[in-house]
Design a protein around this motif. Sequence first.
Motif, PDB file in Angstrom:
ATOM      1  N   LYS A   1      10.384   5.276   4.494  1.00  0.00           N
ATOM      2  CA  LYS A   1       9.251   4.344   4.386  1.00  0.00           C
ATOM      3  C   LYS A   1       8.238   4.855   3.367  1.00  0.00           C
ATOM      4  O   LYS A   1       7.716   4.071   2.544  1.00  0.00           O
ATOM      5  CB  LYS A   1       8.574   4.194   5.751  1.00  0.00           C
ATOM      6  CG  LYS A   1       7.398   3.240   5.759  1.00  0.00           C
ATOM      7  CD  LYS A   1       7.820   1.799   5.435  1.00  0.00           C
ATOM      8  CE  LYS A   1       6.648   0.842   5.575  1.00  0.00           C
ATOM      9  NZ  LYS A   1       7.026  -0.545   5.210  1.00  0.00           N
TER      10      LYS A   1
ATOM     11  N   THR B   1      -6.452   6.024   4.024  1.00  0.00           N
ATOM     12  CA  THR B   1      -5.009   5.818   3.835  1.00  0.00           C
ATOM     13  C   THR B   1      -4.197   6.817   4.644  1.00  0.00           C
ATOM     14  O   THR B   1      -3.176   6.458   5.241  1.00  0.00           O
ATOM     15  CB  THR B   1      -4.644   5.907   2.344  1.00  0.00           C
ATOM     16  OG1 THR B   1      -5.444   4.969   1.608  1.00  0.00           O
ATOM     17  CG2 THR B   1      -3.179   5.578   2.125  1.00  0.00           C
TER      18      THR B   1
ATOM     19  N   ASP C   1       8.626   9.471   8.565  1.00  0.00           N
ATOM     20  CA  ASP C   1       9.505   8.409   8.045  1.00  0.00           C
ATOM     21  C   ASP C   1       9.535   8.509   6.517  1.00  0.00           C
ATOM     22  O   ASP C   1       8.773   7.826   5.826  1.00  0.00           O
ATOM     23  CB  ASP C   1       8.987   7.040   8.489  1.00  0.00           C
ATOM     24  CG  ASP C   1       9.987   5.913   8.229  1.00  0.00           C
ATOM     25  OD1 ASP C   1      10.886   6.115   7.384  1.00  0.00           O
ATOM     26  OD2 ASP C   1       9.862   4.848   8.845  1.00  0.00           O
TER      27      ASP C   1
ATOM     28  N   LYS D   1      -4.251   5.563   8.095  1.00  0.00           N
ATOM     29  CA  LYS D   1      -3.367   4.400   8.259  1.00  0.00           C
ATOM     30  C   LYS D   1      -1.914   4.837   8.368  1.00  0.00           C
ATOM     31  O   LYS D   1      -1.176   4.371   9.245  1.00  0.00           O
ATOM     32  CB  LYS D   1      -3.546   3.446   7.077  1.00  0.00           C
ATOM     33  CG  LYS D   1      -2.680   2.189   7.181  1.00  0.00           C
ATOM     34  CD  LYS D   1      -2.974   1.199   6.066  1.00  0.00           C
ATOM     35  CE  LYS D   1      -2.472   1.688   4.733  1.00  0.00           C
ATOM     36  NZ  LYS D   1      -2.573   0.639   3.679  1.00  0.00           N
ATOM     37  N   PHE D   2      -1.495   5.740   7.477  1.00  0.00           N
ATOM     38  CA  PHE D   2      -0.120   6.243   7.520  1.00  0.00           C
ATOM     39  C   PHE D   2       0.158   6.930   8.861  1.00  0.00           C
ATOM     40  O   PHE D   2       1.255   6.835   9.415  1.00  0.00           O
ATOM     41  CB  PHE D   2       0.125   7.235   6.387  1.00  0.00           C
ATOM     42  CG  PHE D   2       0.252   6.612   5.019  1.00  0.00           C
ATOM     43  CD1 PHE D   2       0.311   5.230   4.865  1.00  0.00           C
ATOM     44  CD2 PHE D   2       0.318   7.401   3.881  1.00  0.00           C
ATOM     45  CE1 PHE D   2       0.434   4.656   3.612  1.00  0.00           C
ATOM     46  CE2 PHE D   2       0.451   6.850   2.621  1.00  0.00           C
ATOM     47  CZ  PHE D   2       0.499   5.462   2.482  1.00  0.00           C
ATOM     48  N   ASN D   3      -0.860   7.629   9.370  1.00  0.00           N
ATOM     49  CA  ASN D   3      -0.729   8.325  10.646  1.00  0.00           C
ATOM     50  C   ASN D   3      -0.539   7.324  11.788  1.00  0.00           C
ATOM     51  O   ASN D   3       0.341   7.481  12.643  1.00  0.00           O
ATOM     52  CB  ASN D   3      -1.964   9.188  10.891  1.00  0.00           C
ATOM     53  CG  ASN D   3      -1.836  10.075  12.116  1.00  0.00           C
ATOM     54  OD1 ASN D   3      -1.112  11.072  12.100  1.00  0.00           O
ATOM     55  ND2 ASN D   3      -2.530   9.727  13.187  1.00  0.00           N
ATOM     56  N   LYS D   4      -1.352   6.277  11.801  1.00  0.00           N
ATOM     57  CA  LYS D   4      -1.277   5.258  12.854  1.00  0.00           C
ATOM     58  C   LYS D   4       0.041   4.490  12.810  1.00  0.00           C
ATOM     59  O   LYS D   4       0.564   4.073  13.853  1.00  0.00           O
ATOM     60  CB  LYS D   4      -2.447   4.283  12.721  1.00  0.00           C
ATOM     61  CG  LYS D   4      -3.801   4.886  13.067  1.00  0.00           C
ATOM     62  CD  LYS D   4      -4.924   3.879  12.859  1.00  0.00           C
ATOM     63  CE  LYS D   4      -6.275   4.492  13.174  1.00  0.00           C
ATOM     64  NZ  LYS D   4      -7.387   3.523  12.914  1.00  0.00           N
ATOM     65  N   GLU D   5       0.578   4.311  11.603  1.00  0.00           N
ATOM     66  CA  GLU D   5       1.823   3.557  11.454  1.00  0.00           C
ATOM     67  C   GLU D   5       3.064   4.423  11.698  1.00  0.00           C
ATOM     68  O   GLU D   5       4.192   3.931  11.621  1.00  0.00           O
ATOM     69  CB  GLU D   5       1.884   2.949  10.046  1.00  0.00           C
ATOM     70  CG  GLU D   5       0.830   1.865   9.815  1.00  0.00           C
ATOM     71  CD  GLU D   5       0.859   1.318   8.394  1.00  0.00           C
ATOM     72  OE1 GLU D   5       1.607   1.865   7.564  1.00  0.00           O
ATOM     73  OE2 GLU D   5       0.120   0.354   8.125  1.00  0.00           O
ATOM     74  N   GLY D   6       2.842   5.706  11.996  1.00  0.00           N
ATOM     75  CA  GLY D   6       3.960   6.592  12.308  1.00  0.00           C
ATOM     76  C   GLY D   6       4.761   7.033  11.095  1.00  0.00           C
ATOM     77  O   GLY D   6       5.903   7.503  11.233  1.00  0.00           O
ATOM     78  N   ILE D   7       4.176   6.900   9.913  1.00  0.00           N
ATOM     79  CA  ILE D   7       4.866   7.334   8.688  1.00  0.00           C
ATOM     80  C   ILE D   7       4.718   8.840   8.505  1.00  0.00           C
ATOM     81  O   ILE D   7       5.663   9.529   8.104  1.00  0.00           O
ATOM     82  CB  ILE D   7       4.304   6.580   7.461  1.00  0.00           C
ATOM     83  CG1 ILE D   7       4.510   5.070   7.637  1.00  0.00           C
ATOM     84  CG2 ILE D   7       4.973   7.079   6.181  1.00  0.00           C
ATOM     85  CD1 ILE D   7       3.816   4.239   6.576  1.00  0.00           C
TER      86      ILE D   7
ATOM     87  N   SER E   1       1.329   8.244  -1.500  1.00  0.00           N
ATOM     88  CA  SER E   1       2.716   8.458  -1.083  1.00  0.00           C
ATOM     89  C   SER E   1       3.445   9.340  -2.087  1.00  0.00           C
ATOM     90  O   SER E   1       4.190  10.263  -1.704  1.00  0.00           O
ATOM     91  CB  SER E   1       3.450   7.117  -0.952  1.00  0.00           C
ATOM     92  OG  SER E   1       2.888   6.316   0.048  1.00  0.00           O
TER      93      SER E   1
ATOM     94  N   ASP F   1      -2.171   3.412  -1.682  1.00  0.00           N
ATOM     95  CA  ASP F   1      -1.015   3.663  -0.825  1.00  0.00           C
ATOM     96  C   ASP F   1       0.137   4.281  -1.634  1.00  0.00           C
ATOM     97  O   ASP F   1       0.733   5.279  -1.231  1.00  0.00           O
ATOM     98  CB  ASP F   1      -0.525   2.361  -0.178  1.00  0.00           C
ATOM     99  CG  ASP F   1      -1.460   1.845   0.892  1.00  0.00           C
ATOM    100  OD1 ASP F   1      -2.645   2.238   0.887  1.00  0.00           O
ATOM    101  OD2 ASP F   1      -1.034   1.031   1.727  1.00  0.00           O
TER     102      ASP F   1
END
Length: 231
Positions: A223, A199, A220, A202-208, A161, A157
Amino acid sequence: MPDFFNTETQFNYDFLDAKECLNILTNEEKQQLINNKTDVEFDAGETIIKRGIAVSNILYLNEGLVKLEIINEGKPSTIALVESHSFIGIICCFAFKNFDFTATALEKTKVSFIKKNVFEDFIKLNGDFALNLIKHMSGVSNGLFHKITTLSQKNIDGALSMLLLDFARVYKSDNYILPMVRKDLANMLGYSKESVINTLSKFNKEGIIKVADRKIKILDKDKLTQISKIG
């Protein structure tokens, strides 16, 4: 004079950058450099330097983005991204007779091939240039060391990032197209291709971020920056 002698550039690092390093050359030396360089354009995916070939030129990246790869235990490992107005692999050019890395264009790229013997003459005859080159190479080595060390201490992660934020800085936009496929991202971060894919998802689903194939939009940034620091 060509663009790489223009000082109107925003430095991304605290140490002396390649363009400023060249600007210490005298006008006569700058002209000599121009007379002893060849500009070559490469398309995305083309090899600029192949590991093992003789070091006969110093390479200056005028435009584009380049990745440097080394071979560790038979496996390729991306160790750095080289941005515009930078030397390509300068820290290795005077240590070995042959290049110990492969350089590949990630997008349309323009490179100046400067004859090594001419560059060496500048070092011998221009003390200020030699000192600036040492400062530049020290800065590049230090930056590379810290980047590799930091990435090695990050989970997937945090590492991913950092890389996504690096691309945003390079392209000066939070909306860009990744210049490499998932496998290449994995090689650069030291994780599996599946880990990178999961990953990103996951970032896509969390709206990042918003991911569409190689298109990335950072939604975001705060974040993502937080994850890059603590991940």
